[in-house]
Design a protein around this motif. Structure first.
Motif, PDB file in Angstrom:
ATOM      1  N   PRO A   1      -6.512  12.739  -3.780  1.00  0.00           N
ATOM      2  CA  PRO A   1      -5.610  12.438  -4.909  1.00  0.00           C
ATOM      3  C   PRO A   1      -4.255  13.110  -4.751  1.00  0.00           C
ATOM      4  O   PRO A   1      -3.218  12.529  -5.112  1.00  0.00           O
ATOM      5  CB  PRO A   1      -6.381  12.972  -6.116  1.00  0.00           C
ATOM      6  N   GLU A   2      -4.258  14.305  -4.201  1.00  0.00           N
ATOM      7  CA  GLU A   2      -3.000  15.047  -4.059  1.00  0.00           C
ATOM      8  C   GLU A   2      -2.085  14.424  -3.011  1.00  0.00           C
ATOM      9  O   GLU A   2      -0.871  14.288  -3.242  1.00  0.00           O
ATOM     10  CB  GLU A   2      -3.293  16.503  -3.699  1.00  0.00           C
ATOM     11  N   THR A   3      -2.634  14.033  -1.858  1.00  0.00           N
ATOM     12  CA  THR A   3      -1.765  13.451  -0.833  1.00  0.00           C
ATOM     13  C   THR A   3      -1.306  12.046  -1.232  1.00  0.00           C
ATOM     14  O   THR A   3      -0.177  11.655  -0.925  1.00  0.00           O
ATOM     15  CB  THR A   3      -2.474  13.396   0.538  1.00  0.00           C
ATOM     16  N   VAL A   4      -2.170  11.302  -1.927  1.00  0.00           N
ATOM     17  CA  VAL A   4      -1.733   9.990  -2.417  1.00  0.00           C
ATOM     18  C   VAL A   4      -0.578  10.157  -3.403  1.00  0.00           C
ATOM     19  O   VAL A   4       0.393   9.386  -3.374  1.00  0.00           O
ATOM     20  CB  VAL A   4      -2.912   9.232  -3.058  1.00  0.00           C
ATOM     21  N   ALA A   5      -0.637  11.164  -4.252  1.00  0.00           N
ATOM     22  CA  ALA A   5       0.462  11.416  -5.186  1.00  0.00           C
ATOM     23  C   ALA A   5       1.757  11.726  -4.432  1.00  0.00           C
ATOM     24  O   ALA A   5       2.834  11.241  -4.802  1.00  0.00           O
ATOM     25  CB  ALA A   5       0.101  12.565  -6.121  1.00  0.00           C
ATOM     26  N   VAL A   6       1.647  12.501  -3.369  1.00  0.00           N
ATOM     27  CA  VAL A   6       2.822  12.824  -2.561  1.00  0.00           C
ATOM     28  C   VAL A   6       3.404  11.556  -1.933  1.00  0.00           C
ATOM     29  O   VAL A   6       4.614  11.298  -1.985  1.00  0.00           O
ATOM     30  CB  VAL A   6       2.451  13.850  -1.470  1.00  0.00           C
ATOM     31  N   GLY A   7       2.530  10.757  -1.321  1.00  0.00           N
ATOM     32  CA  GLY A   7       2.993   9.525  -0.697  1.00  0.00           C
ATOM     33  C   GLY A   7       3.562   8.544  -1.699  1.00  0.00           C
ATOM     34  O   GLY A   7       4.524   7.817  -1.407  1.00  0.00           O
TER      35      GLY A   7
ATOM     36  N   ALA B   1       2.741  17.312   3.773  1.00  0.00           N
ATOM     37  CA  ALA B   1       1.423  16.698   3.629  1.00  0.00           C
ATOM     38  C   ALA B   1       0.872  16.221   4.951  1.00  0.00           C
ATOM     39  O   ALA B   1      -0.356  16.207   5.149  1.00  0.00           O
ATOM     40  CB  ALA B   1       1.494  15.536   2.643  1.00  0.00           C
ATOM     41  N   VAL B   2       1.733  15.797   5.856  1.00  0.00           N
ATOM     42  CA  VAL B   2       1.263  15.287   7.140  1.00  0.00           C
ATOM     43  C   VAL B   2       1.428  16.271   8.278  1.00  0.00           C
ATOM     44  O   VAL B   2       0.879  16.071   9.360  1.00  0.00           O
ATOM     45  CB  VAL B   2       2.000  13.967   7.496  1.00  0.00           C
ATOM     46  N   ALA B   3       2.151  17.365   8.044  1.00  0.00           N
ATOM     47  CA  ALA B   3       2.423  18.317   9.126  1.00  0.00           C
ATOM     48  C   ALA B   3       1.186  18.900   9.780  1.00  0.00           C
ATOM     49  O   ALA B   3       1.137  19.008  11.005  1.00  0.00           O
ATOM     50  CB  ALA B   3       3.331  19.445   8.600  1.00  0.00           C
ATOM     51  N   PRO B   4       0.135  19.285   9.026  1.00  0.00           N
ATOM     52  CA  PRO B   4      -1.033  19.877   9.691  1.00  0.00           C
ATOM     53  C   PRO B   4      -1.695  18.964  10.698  1.00  0.00           C
ATOM     54  O   PRO B   4      -2.348  19.431  11.630  1.00  0.00           O
ATOM     55  CB  PRO B   4      -1.966  20.162   8.511  1.00  0.00           C
TER      56      PRO B   4
ATOM     57  N   ALA C   1      -2.065   7.599  -8.435  1.00  0.00           N
ATOM     58  CA  ALA C   1      -0.855   6.785  -8.313  1.00  0.00           C
ATOM     59  C   ALA C   1      -0.307   6.412  -9.686  1.00  0.00           C
ATOM     60  O   ALA C   1       0.912   6.462  -9.926  1.00  0.00           O
ATOM     61  CB  ALA C   1      -1.154   5.530  -7.501  1.00  0.00           C
ATOM     62  N   GLU C   2      -1.194   6.039 -10.599  1.00  0.00           N
ATOM     63  CA  GLU C   2      -0.749   5.668 -11.948  1.00  0.00           C
ATOM     64  C   GLU C   2      -0.055   6.834 -12.640  1.00  0.00           C
ATOM     65  O   GLU C   2       0.964   6.646 -13.319  1.00  0.00           O
ATOM     66  CB  GLU C   2      -1.942   5.206 -12.779  1.00  0.00           C
TER      67      GLU C   2
ATOM     68  N   HIS D   1       0.901  -1.159   0.000  1.00  0.00           N
ATOM     69  CA  HIS D   1       0.000   0.000   0.000  1.00  0.00           C
ATOM     70  C   HIS D   1       0.939   1.208   0.000  1.00  0.00           C
ATOM     71  O   HIS D   1       1.299   1.729   1.065  1.00  0.00           O
ATOM     72  CB  HIS D   1      -0.913  -0.010   1.219  1.00  0.00           C
ATOM     73  N   LEU D   2       1.358   1.627  -1.177  1.00  0.00           N
ATOM     74  CA  LEU D   2       2.518   2.502  -1.290  1.00  0.00           C
ATOM     75  C   LEU D   2       2.351   3.853  -0.618  1.00  0.00           C
ATOM     76  O   LEU D   2       3.256   4.335   0.070  1.00  0.00           O
ATOM     77  CB  LEU D   2       2.870   2.686  -2.770  1.00  0.00           C
ATOM     78  N   ALA D   3       1.208   4.508  -0.801  1.00  0.00           N
ATOM     79  CA  ALA D   3       1.056   5.855  -0.245  1.00  0.00           C
ATOM     80  C   ALA D   3       0.898   5.852   1.271  1.00  0.00           C
ATOM     81  O   ALA D   3       0.777   6.916   1.882  1.00  0.00           O
ATOM     82  CB  ALA D   3      -0.117   6.580  -0.903  1.00  0.00           C
ATOM     83  N   MET D   4       0.927   4.673   1.889  1.00  0.00           N
ATOM     84  CA  MET D   4       0.977   4.626   3.350  1.00  0.00           C
ATOM     85  C   MET D   4       2.293   5.174   3.898  1.00  0.00           C
ATOM     86  O   MET D   4       2.472   5.261   5.121  1.00  0.00           O
ATOM     87  CB  MET D   4       0.761   3.208   3.857  1.00  0.00           C
TER      88      MET D   4
END
Length: 440
Positions: free
Chosen positions: A103-109, A430-433, A135-136, A71-74
């Motif tokens: 979609p944006e945070t998944v792209a970052v992850g 992406a996770v700071a907030p 992701a694709e 689960h890559l964006a984890m």
């Protein structure tokens, strides 16, 4: 001389073919993303004129590693669910995903996961997660091989806001419109028999079969899951899946830790494959899968890392080492040997995805996914057996070069298709907030 795009030469080439051929001072010639020749470096250098070269002298050259369950964006949530059971893990992570994922945070992850994977020599991954379209796109930009698709998990508030009633039609439209790139295939993900009802599992399976898609799901990950499914339906997870027609040569089960002899026989009979995730299984206290018994029964077993929350790492070479070690605990040091473990992360993983004819070994006609492992560090010297070196001593950080579809994604440990500092800053932002404030 024949023009080619890339020649990797001078290293010991582990082809991982059916005979386990190793070519000392070998070379791999690549044209248009495909391997056109493998053989002695002297002969291939005289035959081909490459536009680009990789000098692999003093190194091992082998097929790219294949991660059959993750689960890559984890990567966004790494370290947020340590030292808990599988059920505790789900209780922490699922609500957090609903808050964080877009979609944006998944792209970052995903960018962070690709960077980590490429550094570790992983050239292909099967990724079960939300917002697979994002992701694709990221994988395409990075030139990395990603197998992903719609995920089914009947929860009240899925991160993408699409309820199960709409999801089946949406997935069908996606499958109908999709054209598979070389070295990939369509995939549907049914989370598990404890998050989907039997009729839902049957419908998802029928959709996958209608489109020739790989079906991937979690099954028999720990004893508590088995007990829960048995209480609900009067059958253990693999028994239930077998009764529904879910098992088959186009089905890949993740984990499969808690299996009976009859269930192993069912997997063998139906041609169902297994993604072995030893790091996650150990960290969550799930137990040790019966991999030697699965192999003895003829079941195809590949290697997976699971997500970066349940295992904290996407290091497939680390999983290879665990696979080669943990099964010896019963007293048999030959239970899973070094070469078998390496094959599980390459050609057997490719077969588990139904792509063994295109990936997983260095042979003419296959996609040019390969890695170069440097041997210039103390923990890798002296080198007597290449498989033993890889399984028991090497780590992901020892990968020097990574090539996917003939494109060099990492050269001399420098990423070429991702801006690594930017990727890491974006992940932190992406996770700071959501991070709790600390008292000074």
């Amino acid at each position: 001389m024949l023009p080619i795009d890339l020649l990797v030469h001078g290293g010991d080439v582990l082809t991982v073919d059916a005979s386990g051929t190793v070519v000392s001072d070998g070379a791999v010639a690549v044209r248009a993303g495909e391997i056109v020749a493998v053989g002695p470096a002297e002969r291939l250098r005289a035959q081909y004129a490459p536009a680009e070269e990789i000098d692999a002298r003093g190194c091992l050259v082998l097929p790219g590693l294949v991660n059959t369950h993750t689960h890559l964006a984890m990567t966004l949530l790494r370290g947020t669910a340590d030292d808990v059971t599988l059920q505790g893990f789900l209780e922490r992570v699922v609500p957090r995903e609903a808050e964080l994922l877009t979609p944006e945070t998944v792209a970052v992850g995903l960018r962070a996961a690709i960077a980590e994977s490429v550094r570790g020599g992983v050239t292909t991954a099967l990724d079960m997660y939300w917002f697979h379209e994002a992701a694709e796109e990221v994988a395409r930009e990075a030139g990395w091989r990603l197998l992903t698709g719609p995920t089914f998990m009947d929860v009240p508030e899925p991160p993408d806001g699409r309820p199960y009633a709409e999801r089946l039609a949406w997935a069908g439209a996606w499958l109908a419109a999709r054209s598979a790139a070389p070295g990939t295939r369509p995939v549907l993900f049914a989370h598990s028999a404890y998050t989907l009802a039997p009729d839902q599992l049957a419908a998802i399976t029928a959709l996958a079969r209608a489109h020739g898609a790989l079906l991937h799901l979690h099954a028999a990950e720990n004893a508590a899951e088995v007990a829960l499914v048995a209480e609900r339906y009067g059958m253990r997870p693999v028994e239930l899946l077998d009764s529904l027609g879910v098992l088959g040569p186009d089905t890949l089960l993740a984990h499969a830790v808690e299996l009976t002899d009859a269930e192993i026989a069912a997997l063998a009979r139906t041609g169902t494959s297994v993604a072995h995730c030893p790091a996650s299984n150990l960290k969550l206290g799930c137990g040790i899968a019966r991999v030697p018994d699965l192999l003895d029964a003829g079941v195809t077993v590949g290697i997976g890392t699971d997500g970066a929350v349940s295992s904290n790492t996407l290091d497939v070479l680390g999983a290879v080492r665990l696979a080669a070690l943990v099964h010896k605990a019963g007293g048999d040091p030959t239970a899973v040997g070094a070469e078998q473990a390496v094959r599980m992360a390459t050609i057997e993983s490719a077969r588990a995805l139904g792509l063994g004819d295109r990936l997983g070994s260095l042979e003419p006609g296959k996609r040019a996914d390969l890695i170069v492992v440097g041997l210039d560090r103390p923990h890798l010297a002296p080198r007597h057996d290449p498989y033993g070196t890889l399984a028991y001593a090497a780590a992901g950080a020892d990968v020097r070069d990574t090539v996917v579809d003939g494109r060099v994604l990492m050269r001399d440990r420098a990423l070429l298709t991702l801006d690594e500092p930017h990727v890491l800053r974006a992940l932190t932002d992406a996770v700071a907030p959501a991070e709790p404030a600390r008292l000074s």
